[in-house]
Design a protein around this motif. Structure first.
Motif, PDB file in Angstrom:
ATOM      1  N   ALA A  71       0.833  -1.206   0.000  1.00 26.16           N
ATOM      2  CA  ALA A  71       0.000   0.000   0.000  1.00 26.16           C
ATOM      3  C   ALA A  71       0.867   1.255   0.000  1.00 26.16           C
ATOM      4  O   ALA A  71       0.643   2.175  -0.798  1.00 26.16           O
ATOM      5  N   ASP A  72       1.865   1.304   0.873  1.00 25.48           N
ATOM      6  CA  ASP A  72       2.746   2.467   0.925  1.00 25.48           C
ATOM      7  C   ASP A  72       3.571   2.593  -0.357  1.00 25.48           C
ATOM      8  O   ASP A  72       3.806   3.697  -0.844  1.00 25.48           O
ATOM      9  N   ARG A  88       1.333   4.075  -3.030  1.00 29.17           N
ATOM     10  CA  ARG A  88       1.029   5.482  -2.769  1.00 29.17           C
ATOM     11  C   ARG A  88       2.278   6.363  -2.879  1.00 29.17           C
ATOM     12  O   ARG A  88       2.258   7.392  -3.537  1.00 29.17           O
ATOM     13  N   GLU A  89       3.356   5.944  -2.223  1.00 33.36           N
ATOM     14  CA  GLU A  89       4.548   6.794  -2.122  1.00 33.36           C
ATOM     15  C   GLU A  89       5.502   6.667  -3.305  1.00 33.36           C
ATOM     16  O   GLU A  89       6.074   7.664  -3.737  1.00 33.36           O
ATOM     17  N   THR A  92      -2.596   7.179  -5.340  1.00 35.51           N
ATOM     18  CA  THR A  92      -3.201   7.419  -4.033  1.00 35.51           C
ATOM     19  C   THR A  92      -4.641   6.928  -3.921  1.00 35.51           C
ATOM     20  O   THR A  92      -5.287   7.149  -2.903  1.00 35.51           O
ATOM     21  N   THR A 140      -5.462   3.876  -3.648  1.00 36.34           N
ATOM     22  CA  THR A 140      -5.411   2.807  -2.657  1.00 36.34           C
ATOM     23  C   THR A 140      -5.358   3.475  -1.286  1.00 36.34           C
ATOM     24  O   THR A 140      -4.363   4.089  -0.936  1.00 36.34           O
ATOM     25  N   HIS A 141      -6.455   3.362  -0.536  1.00 37.16           N
ATOM     26  CA  HIS A 141      -6.548   4.056   0.748  1.00 37.16           C
ATOM     27  C   HIS A 141      -6.086   3.180   1.897  1.00 37.16           C
ATOM     28  O   HIS A 141      -6.234   1.964   1.861  1.00 37.16           O
ATOM     29  N   CYS A 153      -7.779  -0.796   1.311  1.00 41.85           N
ATOM     30  CA  CYS A 153      -6.518  -0.886   0.568  1.00 41.85           C
ATOM     31  C   CYS A 153      -6.494  -2.037  -0.436  1.00 41.85           C
ATOM     32  O   CYS A 153      -5.432  -2.380  -0.962  1.00 41.85           O
ATOM     33  N   CYS A 164      -2.193  -3.500   2.637  1.00 43.31           N
ATOM     34  CA  CYS A 164      -1.548  -3.089   3.892  1.00 43.31           C
ATOM     35  C   CYS A 164      -0.911  -4.275   4.600  1.00 43.31           C
ATOM     36  O   CYS A 164      -0.109  -4.097   5.508  1.00 43.31           O
ATOM     37  N   THR A 171      -4.637  -1.532  -9.336  1.00 44.74           N
ATOM     38  CA  THR A 171      -5.226  -0.661  -8.324  1.00 44.74           C
ATOM     39  C   THR A 171      -6.539  -0.117  -8.870  1.00 44.74           C
ATOM     40  O   THR A 171      -6.889  -0.339 -10.035  1.00 44.74           O
ATOM     41  N   GLU A 212      -7.086   2.723  -9.843  1.00 43.80           N
ATOM     42  CA  GLU A 212      -6.785   3.566 -11.004  1.00 43.80           C
ATOM     43  C   GLU A 212      -6.722   2.756 -12.294  1.00 43.80           C
ATOM     44  O   GLU A 212      -6.880   3.309 -13.381  1.00 43.80           O
TER      45      GLU A 212
END
Length: 161
Positions: free
Chosen positions: A26-27, A30-31, A36, A38-39, A50, A62, A76, A78
Motif C-alpha cells: 500500500a505504501d 502510494r509513495e 493514491t 489505494t486508501h 486498501c 496493507c 489498483t 486507477e
C-alpha cells in the motif's frame, strides 16, 4: 535498512522503485508509484480500503510487503477504468446506485466487486454479502453497494438473483 529494487507491473505498466523490506505494498503504491487511490484505513487488513488485485486475486495491500509483490501484476482502482477514462461497469454502477457517500472505502469496494464478478458473474445477495464481507463502509448502509453489484452484473449480461 537497505532498500531493495521492487519490479512489478502496475495497471499494465512496468515499474521499478527501491523499497525497504518492511514497506507495505500500500505504501509502495502510494509513495513510490503516486497511486493514491489505494486508501489506508485500519492498516490491519480489516477494513478493505486498501484492496488491490495481485495477479488477479483481491489482496489487502496493507498486509503485503512490496518486496513480496516483486514480479507480480498489480491492479489498483486507477487501473479499473478504461485507458480513455471511461468508467468500468462496476464504477458506473457504484455511481448510479449511490453506492458511496464519503468515498473513502470506495476504491476497495470497486476492486473487490471487480474480483467478485470475475469469479461469480451472477451472484445472489447472500454471495455478494459474503464476497464483500472484508470491506467496511461506515456511511452507506450497504444497500446501494449491493444494488451496484447487481447492476454491474446485469450490464455485463449476467442477471442476478
Amino acid at each position: 535498512m537497505a532498500e531493495l529494487p521492487v519490479r512489478l507491473t502496475v495497471n499494465g505498466k512496468a515499474v521499478e522503485h527501491p523499497a525497504e523490506p518492511r514497506m507495505t505494498l500500500a505504501d509502495f503504491l502510494r509513495e513510490r508509484c503516486g497511486l493514491t487511490g489505494t486508501h489506508l484505513g485500519c492498516e490491519h487488513g480489516a477494513c478493505g480500503a486498501c484492496t488491490v488485485l495481485v495477479d488477479g486475486a483481491a489482496v489487502r495491500s496493507c498486509l503485503m510487503f512490496a518486496v513480496q509483490a516483486d514480479g507480480f501484476d498489480v491492479t489498483t482502482v486507477e487501473g479499473i477504468a478504461a485507458p480513455d477514462g471511461t468508467l468500468s461497469p462496476v464504477q458506473a454502477a457504484m455511481r448510479d446506485c449511490h453506492g458511496l457517500q464519503c468515498g473513502f472505502c470506495t476504491p476497495g469496494f470497486v476492486v473487490s466487486i471487480t474480483a467478485l464478478l470475475r469469479d461469480n458473474p451472477a451472484p445472489t445477495d447472500e454471495q455478494i454479502r459474503e464476497g464483500l464481507s472484508g470491506n467496511f463502509c461506515r456511511c452507506t448502509g450497504y444497500q446501494g453497494i449491493i444494488a451496484a453489484v447487481h447492476q454491474a452484473a446485469a450490464s455485463a449480461g449476467q442477471p442476478t438473483a
